[in-house]
Design a protein around this motif. Structure first.
Motif, PDB file in Angstrom:
ATOM      1  N   TRP A 129      39.194  38.077  36.623  1.00  0.00           N
ATOM      2  CA  TRP A 129      38.204  37.583  37.578  1.00  0.00           C
ATOM      3  C   TRP A 129      38.665  36.335  38.321  1.00  0.00           C
ATOM      4  O   TRP A 129      38.404  36.175  39.518  1.00  0.00           O
ATOM      5  CB  TRP A 129      36.850  37.358  36.914  1.00  0.00           C
ATOM      6  CG  TRP A 129      36.757  36.197  35.951  1.00  0.00           C
ATOM      7  CD1 TRP A 129      36.968  36.229  34.611  1.00  0.00           C
ATOM      8  CD2 TRP A 129      36.395  34.841  36.264  1.00  0.00           C
ATOM      9  NE1 TRP A 129      36.766  34.994  34.046  1.00  0.00           N
ATOM     10  CE2 TRP A 129      36.411  34.121  35.048  1.00  0.00           C
ATOM     11  CE3 TRP A 129      36.061  34.167  37.435  1.00  0.00           C
ATOM     12  CZ2 TRP A 129      36.115  32.764  34.971  1.00  0.00           C
ATOM     13  CZ3 TRP A 129      35.762  32.816  37.371  1.00  0.00           C
ATOM     14  CH2 TRP A 129      35.786  32.113  36.157  1.00  0.00           C
ATOM     15  N   LYS A 130      39.393  35.459  37.662  1.00  0.00           N
ATOM     16  CA  LYS A 130      39.879  34.246  38.330  1.00  0.00           C
ATOM     17  C   LYS A 130      40.916  34.585  39.400  1.00  0.00           C
ATOM     18  O   LYS A 130      40.920  34.017  40.498  1.00  0.00           O
ATOM     19  CB  LYS A 130      40.474  33.284  37.301  1.00  0.00           C
ATOM     20  CG  LYS A 130      39.448  32.661  36.368  1.00  0.00           C
ATOM     21  CD  LYS A 130      40.105  31.664  35.427  1.00  0.00           C
ATOM     22  CE  LYS A 130      39.075  31.023  34.493  1.00  0.00           C
ATOM     23  NZ  LYS A 130      39.699  30.056  33.556  1.00  0.00           N
ATOM     24  N   THR A 131      41.797  35.521  39.049  1.00  0.00           N
ATOM     25  CA  THR A 131      42.819  35.950  40.006  1.00  0.00           C
ATOM     26  C   THR A 131      42.195  36.605  41.226  1.00  0.00           C
ATOM     27  O   THR A 131      42.603  36.359  42.375  1.00  0.00           O
ATOM     28  CB  THR A 131      43.789  36.947  39.335  1.00  0.00           C
ATOM     29  OG1 THR A 131      44.379  36.332  38.189  1.00  0.00           O
ATOM     30  CG2 THR A 131      44.886  37.368  40.300  1.00  0.00           C
ATOM     31  N   ARG A 132      41.182  37.429  40.982  1.00  0.00           N
ATOM     32  CA  ARG A 132      40.512  38.126  42.084  1.00  0.00           C
ATOM     33  C   ARG A 132      39.813  37.146  43.015  1.00  0.00           C
ATOM     34  O   ARG A 132      39.804  37.330  44.231  1.00  0.00           O
ATOM     35  CB  ARG A 132      39.508  39.150  41.529  1.00  0.00           C
ATOM     36  CG  ARG A 132      40.158  40.310  40.784  1.00  0.00           C
ATOM     37  CD  ARG A 132      41.042  41.137  41.730  1.00  0.00           C
ATOM     38  NE  ARG A 132      40.281  41.682  42.842  1.00  0.00           N
ATOM     39  CZ  ARG A 132      39.620  42.828  42.778  1.00  0.00           C
ATOM     40  NH1 ARG A 132      39.619  43.544  41.657  1.00  0.00           N
ATOM     41  NH2 ARG A 132      38.963  43.270  43.817  1.00  0.00           N
ATOM     42  N   ILE A 133      39.236  36.102  42.441  1.00  0.00           N
ATOM     43  CA  ILE A 133      38.601  35.083  43.285  1.00  0.00           C
ATOM     44  C   ILE A 133      39.654  34.385  44.133  1.00  0.00           C
ATOM     45  O   ILE A 133      39.462  34.153  45.337  1.00  0.00           O
ATOM     46  CB  ILE A 133      37.843  34.047  42.423  1.00  0.00           C
ATOM     47  CG1 ILE A 133      36.612  34.690  41.780  1.00  0.00           C
ATOM     48  CG2 ILE A 133      37.412  32.852  43.286  1.00  0.00           C
ATOM     49  CD1 ILE A 133      35.843  33.765  40.862  1.00  0.00           C
ATOM     50  N   LYS A 134      40.767  34.044  43.516  1.00  0.00           N
ATOM     51  CA  LYS A 134      41.856  33.369  44.223  1.00  0.00           C
ATOM     52  C   LYS A 134      42.363  34.228  45.375  1.00  0.00           C
ATOM     53  O   LYS A 134      42.617  33.724  46.490  1.00  0.00           O
ATOM     54  CB  LYS A 134      43.000  33.081  43.238  1.00  0.00           C
ATOM     55  CG  LYS A 134      44.131  32.241  43.809  1.00  0.00           C
ATOM     56  CD  LYS A 134      43.683  30.813  44.087  1.00  0.00           C
ATOM     57  CE  LYS A 134      44.831  29.962  44.584  1.00  0.00           C
ATOM     58  NZ  LYS A 134      44.392  28.580  44.925  1.00  0.00           N
ATOM     59  N   GLU A 135      42.495  35.516  45.151  1.00  0.00           N
ATOM     60  CA  GLU A 135      42.993  36.430  46.175  1.00  0.00           C
ATOM     61  C   GLU A 135      41.993  36.618  47.323  1.00  0.00           C
ATOM     62  O   GLU A 135      42.368  37.064  48.412  1.00  0.00           O
ATOM     63  CB  GLU A 135      43.293  37.796  45.547  1.00  0.00           C
ATOM     64  CG  GLU A 135      44.463  37.781  44.580  1.00  0.00           C
ATOM     65  CD  GLU A 135      44.622  39.097  43.841  1.00  0.00           C
ATOM     66  OE1 GLU A 135      45.665  39.294  43.189  1.00  0.00           O
ATOM     67  OE2 GLU A 135      43.688  39.942  43.921  1.00  0.00           O
ATOM     68  N   SER A 136      40.740  36.257  47.081  1.00  0.00           N
ATOM     69  CA  SER A 136      39.690  36.470  48.086  1.00  0.00           C
ATOM     70  C   SER A 136      39.406  35.234  48.929  1.00  0.00           C
ATOM     71  O   SER A 136      38.497  35.253  49.764  1.00  0.00           O
ATOM     72  CB  SER A 136      38.396  36.926  47.396  1.00  0.00           C
ATOM     73  OG  SER A 136      38.600  38.124  46.683  1.00  0.00           O
ATOM     74  N   GLU A 137      40.172  34.181  48.720  1.00  0.00           N
ATOM     75  CA  GLU A 137      39.911  32.935  49.437  1.00  0.00           C
ATOM     76  C   GLU A 137      40.025  33.081  50.953  1.00  0.00           C
ATOM     77  O   GLU A 137      39.344  32.387  51.701  1.00  0.00           O
ATOM     78  CB  GLU A 137      40.869  31.841  48.944  1.00  0.00           C
ATOM     79  CG  GLU A 137      40.527  31.337  47.545  1.00  0.00           C
ATOM     80  CD  GLU A 137      41.471  30.238  47.080  1.00  0.00           C
ATOM     81  OE1 GLU A 137      42.457  29.961  47.811  1.00  0.00           O
ATOM     82  OE2 GLU A 137      41.229  29.657  45.999  1.00  0.00           O
ATOM     83  N   GLN A 138      40.886  33.988  51.402  1.00  0.00           N
ATOM     84  CA  GLN A 138      41.046  34.176  52.846  1.00  0.00           C
ATOM     85  C   GLN A 138      39.928  35.028  53.449  1.00  0.00           C
ATOM     86  O   GLN A 138      39.761  35.053  54.669  1.00  0.00           O
ATOM     87  CB  GLN A 138      42.392  34.837  53.137  1.00  0.00           C
ATOM     88  CG  GLN A 138      42.558  36.213  52.504  1.00  0.00           C
ATOM     89  CD  GLN A 138      43.917  36.806  52.782  1.00  0.00           C
ATOM     90  OE1 GLN A 138      44.758  36.171  53.423  1.00  0.00           O
ATOM     91  NE2 GLN A 138      44.138  38.025  52.319  1.00  0.00           N
TER      92      GLN A 138
END
Length: 282
Positions: A123-132
């Protein structure tokens, strides 16, 4: 005022009055004007102006002596309306793309909320990938949601409320819907001008002033070559030879854009089924 020699009572309208009416219409359809047409069906004043111009063009008694100034002004009005119509089509296509993107983002955000809420391993990685894809406040709220240990906590309740509201906004796109309706209303008015005025203009011969210009061009070009300059010039300048507004309307795919809008609106109820036509260029 004497009406002797007048073919039709409505021809009492003077050249100056028609030029004034044409100017009025042009201001009404100017995107920078404060006065904008809201709904063609309800704007009787606008329709009356168009009718007066059309009547003047069709019922002018001696078309060979038709006022050059009115011909040019009416022609210019159709050209202006045509250009504005095509600009509107581009805007609608852009709004449709925005709508599609927002629906995709809504689905992505819902999926992300579920992953974060369930504390899936990535979940943390997915949030990071969605920043853009999402604004800073959404990313921050997702991180807060991921740290919540209880669904009864105030942080959890506030986070879900904000995130669900953002999903709803992305799915509904109320501002895009309003913009589309305004553009559609303007486009109806613009196409109305094209249909009514362009058809009336076809009944009028090229004004004498323009014919004189053709002859001058012919004299000037005859020295350089032996081609029929006059015919070439006429093909470039006469109203009927140029693409009519209605022909250009069909070529700019506006009808397809309207169908496209209908598909998009239906998608609001079924966000998982994206509308067809993202790459439709045929």
């Amino acid at each position: 005022m004497s009406r002797s020699g007048i073919v039709n009572v409505r021809m009492v309208i003077t050249e100056e009055k028609i030029l004034f009416n044409i100017e009025k219409v042009q201001k009404m359809i100017n995107p920078n004007s404060k006065k904008q047409i809201v709904q063609l069906e309800e704007d009787t004043y606008f329709k009356d102006l168009i009718e007066s111009i059309k009547t003047y063009l069709i019922e002018y008694p001696k078309k060979k002596n038709f006022p050059s100034s009115v011909y040019k002004a009416a022609y210019g009005l159709v050209e202006f309306a045509t250009n504005q119509f095509e600009e509107n089509t581009k805007k609608i296509e852009e709004l449709i793309r925005q709508r599609e993107e927002n629906i995709c983002l809504a689905n992505k955000l819902k999926e992300l909320i579920q992953k974060v809420e369930n504390k899936e391993t990535d979940w943390k990685t997915r949030i990071k990938e969605s920043e853009q894809d999402f604004s800073e406040d959404i990313i921050e709220t997702l991180n807060i949601l991921g740290k919540c240990k209880s669904k009864k906590s105030q942080n959890y309740i506030d986070s879900m409320k904000l995130l669900n509201a953002r999903v709803s906004n992305l799915e509904s796109n109320l501002h895009i819907e309003i913009d589309m309706e305004r553009i559609e209303d303007r486009s109806k008015a613009l196409s109305y001008i094209g249909i009514e005025i362009s058809d009336a203009l076809k009944t009028i011969p090229t004004p004498v002033e323009d014919t004189t210009k053709v002859e001058k061009v012919e004299e000037q070009k005859a020295v350089e070559n032996n081609e029929s300059v006059q015919q070439q010039y006429i093909e470039q300048t006469t109203f009927e030879a140029k693409p009519s507004l209605w022909e250009r309307v069909k070529n700019c795919k506006f009808v397809r854009a309207i169908r496209y809008i209908s598909k998009i609106r239906i998608v609001i109820q079924y966000p998982e089924a994206l509308p067809e036509g993202r790459g439709e260029n045929s």
